[in-house]
Design a protein around this motif. Sequence first.
Motif, PDB file in Angstrom:
ATOM      1  N   GLU A 179       0.829  -1.196   0.000  1.00 24.32           N
ATOM      2  CA  GLU A 179       0.000   0.000   0.000  1.00 24.32           C
ATOM      3  C   GLU A 179       0.873   1.259   0.000  1.00 24.32           C
ATOM      4  O   GLU A 179       1.793   1.383   0.821  1.00 24.32           O
ATOM      5  N   LEU A 180       0.581   2.176  -0.919  1.00 20.65           N
ATOM      6  CA  LEU A 180       1.244   3.477  -0.951  1.00 20.65           C
ATOM      7  C   LEU A 180       0.307   4.525  -0.365  1.00 20.65           C
ATOM      8  O   LEU A 180      -0.797   4.720  -0.859  1.00 20.65           O
TER       9      LEU A 180
ATOM     10  N   PHE B 137       2.201   9.527  12.340  1.00 28.14           N
ATOM     11  CA  PHE B 137       0.947   9.106  11.719  1.00 28.14           C
ATOM     12  C   PHE B 137       0.659   7.648  12.026  1.00 28.14           C
ATOM     13  O   PHE B 137       1.561   6.853  12.288  1.00 28.14           O
ATOM     14  N   HIS B 138      -0.625   7.326  12.039  1.00 25.43           N
ATOM     15  CA  HIS B 138      -1.139   6.020  12.451  1.00 25.43           C
ATOM     16  C   HIS B 138      -1.944   5.445  11.289  1.00 25.43           C
ATOM     17  O   HIS B 138      -2.862   6.093  10.789  1.00 25.43           O
ATOM     18  N   VAL B 139      -1.584   4.223  10.855  1.00 23.70           N
ATOM     19  CA  VAL B 139      -2.335   3.533   9.810  1.00 23.70           C
ATOM     20  C   VAL B 139      -2.935   2.266  10.385  1.00 23.70           C
ATOM     21  O   VAL B 139      -2.471   1.733  11.405  1.00 23.70           O
ATOM     22  N   ASN B 140      -3.993   1.767   9.748  1.00 22.88           N
ATOM     23  CA  ASN B 140      -4.635   0.554  10.231  1.00 22.88           C
ATOM     24  C   ASN B 140      -3.790  -0.672   9.903  1.00 22.88           C
ATOM     25  O   ASN B 140      -2.708  -0.577   9.322  1.00 22.88           O
ATOM     26  N   ALA B 141      -4.302  -1.867  10.259  1.00 22.93           N
ATOM     27  CA  ALA B 141      -3.497  -3.080  10.240  1.00 22.93           C
ATOM     28  C   ALA B 141      -3.057  -3.507   8.852  1.00 22.93           C
ATOM     29  O   ALA B 141      -2.045  -4.199   8.700  1.00 22.93           O
ATOM     30  N   ASP B 142      -3.798  -3.139   7.797  1.00 23.19           N
ATOM     31  CA  ASP B 142      -3.354  -3.482   6.445  1.00 23.19           C
ATOM     32  C   ASP B 142      -2.878  -2.248   5.679  1.00 23.19           C
ATOM     33  O   ASP B 142      -2.720  -2.292   4.455  1.00 23.19           O
ATOM     34  N   ALA B 143      -2.638  -1.157   6.408  1.00 27.44           N
ATOM     35  CA  ALA B 143      -2.082   0.086   5.842  1.00 27.44           C
ATOM     36  C   ALA B 143      -2.936   0.675   4.731  1.00 27.44           C
ATOM     37  O   ALA B 143      -2.440   1.473   3.935  1.00 27.44           O
TER      38      ALA B 143
ATOM     39  N   VAL C   7       8.021  -4.004   5.763  1.00 26.76           N
ATOM     40  CA  VAL C   7       9.024  -3.009   5.414  1.00 26.76           C
ATOM     41  C   VAL C   7       8.299  -1.716   5.056  1.00 26.76           C
ATOM     42  O   VAL C   7       7.282  -1.731   4.359  1.00 26.76           O
ATOM     43  N   VAL C   8       8.790  -0.610   5.604  1.00 29.03           N
ATOM     44  CA  VAL C   8       8.227   0.710   5.353  1.00 29.03           C
ATOM     45  C   VAL C   8       9.211   1.477   4.483  1.00 29.03           C
ATOM     46  O   VAL C   8      10.415   1.507   4.770  1.00 29.03           O
ATOM     47  N   VAL C   9       8.704   2.096   3.406  1.00 24.47           N
ATOM     48  CA  VAL C   9       9.558   2.609   2.343  1.00 24.47           C
ATOM     49  C   VAL C   9       9.201   4.056   2.024  1.00 24.47           C
ATOM     50  O   VAL C   9       8.016   4.383   1.840  1.00 24.47           O
ATOM     51  N   ASN C  10      10.188   4.923   1.933  1.00 25.51           N
ATOM     52  CA  ASN C  10       9.993   6.281   1.432  1.00 25.51           C
ATOM     53  C   ASN C  10      10.143   6.266  -0.083  1.00 25.51           C
ATOM     54  O   ASN C  10      11.145   5.773  -0.602  1.00 25.51           O
TER      55      ASN C  10
ATOM     56  N   ILE D 182       4.831  -2.515   2.839  1.00 27.19           N
ATOM     57  CA  ILE D 182       4.823  -3.826   2.192  1.00 27.19           C
ATOM     58  C   ILE D 182       4.938  -4.894   3.281  1.00 27.19           C
ATOM     59  O   ILE D 182       5.942  -4.957   3.991  1.00 27.19           O
ATOM     60  N   LYS D 183       3.891  -5.704   3.417  1.00 22.80           N
ATOM     61  CA  LYS D 183       3.931  -6.828   4.354  1.00 22.80           C
ATOM     62  C   LYS D 183       4.108  -8.100   3.552  1.00 22.80           C
ATOM     63  O   LYS D 183       3.443  -8.305   2.531  1.00 22.80           O
TER      64      LYS D 183
END
Length: 470
Positions: free
Chosen positions: A61-62, A100-106, A449-452, A466-467
């Motif tokens: 998810e972007l 910032f806060h995102v839900n469980a599936d971003a 993994v969290v990506v800029n 990306i999970k």
Amino acid sequence: MKKQTPILFLFLLSIFFASCDYKETVFEDITPPCPDDTNPACPCPNPSNPDCATVEIIFNELLSNSILGCGDGKSNEVLELNNNSGYLVAGRCDASGFIFHVNADASQLICNGTQELLTGFNFFSSIARTSGNRLVTTGYTQGGNNTNVFNFLISPIACNMGDQSEVDNTTPNIIQTWDHGNSIIQDAASDNVIVGGKWEGYPFLVRLTDNENMATDDIEDIIVLDSTFFKSQTGVTIASVNKFPIAGHEITKVIQTGDNGFLATGFVDAEENSEYVKKAFLLKTNADFSGPVLRVLDASTGLNYKNTWGFDLMEIDNGNAFGLVGLGFDGQTPQDLANAGFPGDYPQTTFDGIIVMTNNSDLSTLDTKTWLSNSGLDFCTTVLDLGDKFLAAGPAKDESSNAVYVRVKEYSKSGNQISAAIKDFQFGETNEISYPSDIIRTNDGELLVVVNVSDLSGSSKGVRFIKFKM
């Protein structure tokens, strides 16, 4: 890249979360002509590559800058919340500290908030949960030529409700008054938090009381790696913080070890032949910061680079060894360190990732792995312990398209040796520049993994989640 102040070095580096194809001495082109889904040597995603078959994408998810509410949104560290409540991310939104806060599936932004303590430039670098079940982030705030450690207590519901405080030095006649919070963790043995970063221009660790606002008055213990300390421990002369160009000395990461002590890494600028040379270091202390052992990691310890940088750490075999990841490069560092941006203002272009394994007593080197690819942008900035294995991650540039991918490699350890990579996979889009900022194991045992992300011109697009499972 626009010129930035040295306080941006760590941030810009930490978002380059690393993946690595590590070789000891042999140069090889690790990126054959791709994409080609009939060539097993091509990186993932590629159905013909047997390693790719073991990686399943759960979600990708972007969150665009428009969703985040930023012109230039950046992530630096992620924390998974309890009860499948999603993820909390610390970073920067334009010139403000950003949560910032995102839900469980971003797929959904639950809340976001920006904070500024001083008007100028603010950034959150690290995030942790305390023993009092409070959420706290650390970073820095800049006003004029001074920066202070910036701590902020977070509400995950509103993202911008909490107490903010600063940790600042008061020593007069110090040119280098920059204080940074780069890494924050909960002390498992006490009701305290530990912050690693920079104090009066030198690397430092500080213990802060958790039941207060974690400001200057809440300091319980502090250890500063100043020039006298470095010289006595390692024989290395580091550059003075009271002259120009301003030197860069920082702890970038701290972890707690199994004996309740602490392990930290970072870099210093040493003076050699009238120029500054960056040197990675490893610091081990007892639980009360006593008995410090300090080791510089450079050519003298098997890393054949003029400059080295330490980014992330892990404990191996229940504390029998330690692992460090970072980068090495040759060439001269910029003379105007105060305004140099990384990596654009460095006079060389080739950065290689490094993995170092040390023993747990005197921190002497047991084994090293180095990624020597033909790309100029390949280095390791994060590592994730998986028990009998570990992951090293970071950026890998495709020189033919200028796209930058997130590359992840899995290693195992046998005795005092790190194996050759047993898995090698890659995430990203052909029209994007992707710099991983963090990788974690989630509560359900999978990996995130969290990506800029930016486009090929370098304009920020947002943050990608990306999970995956292996």
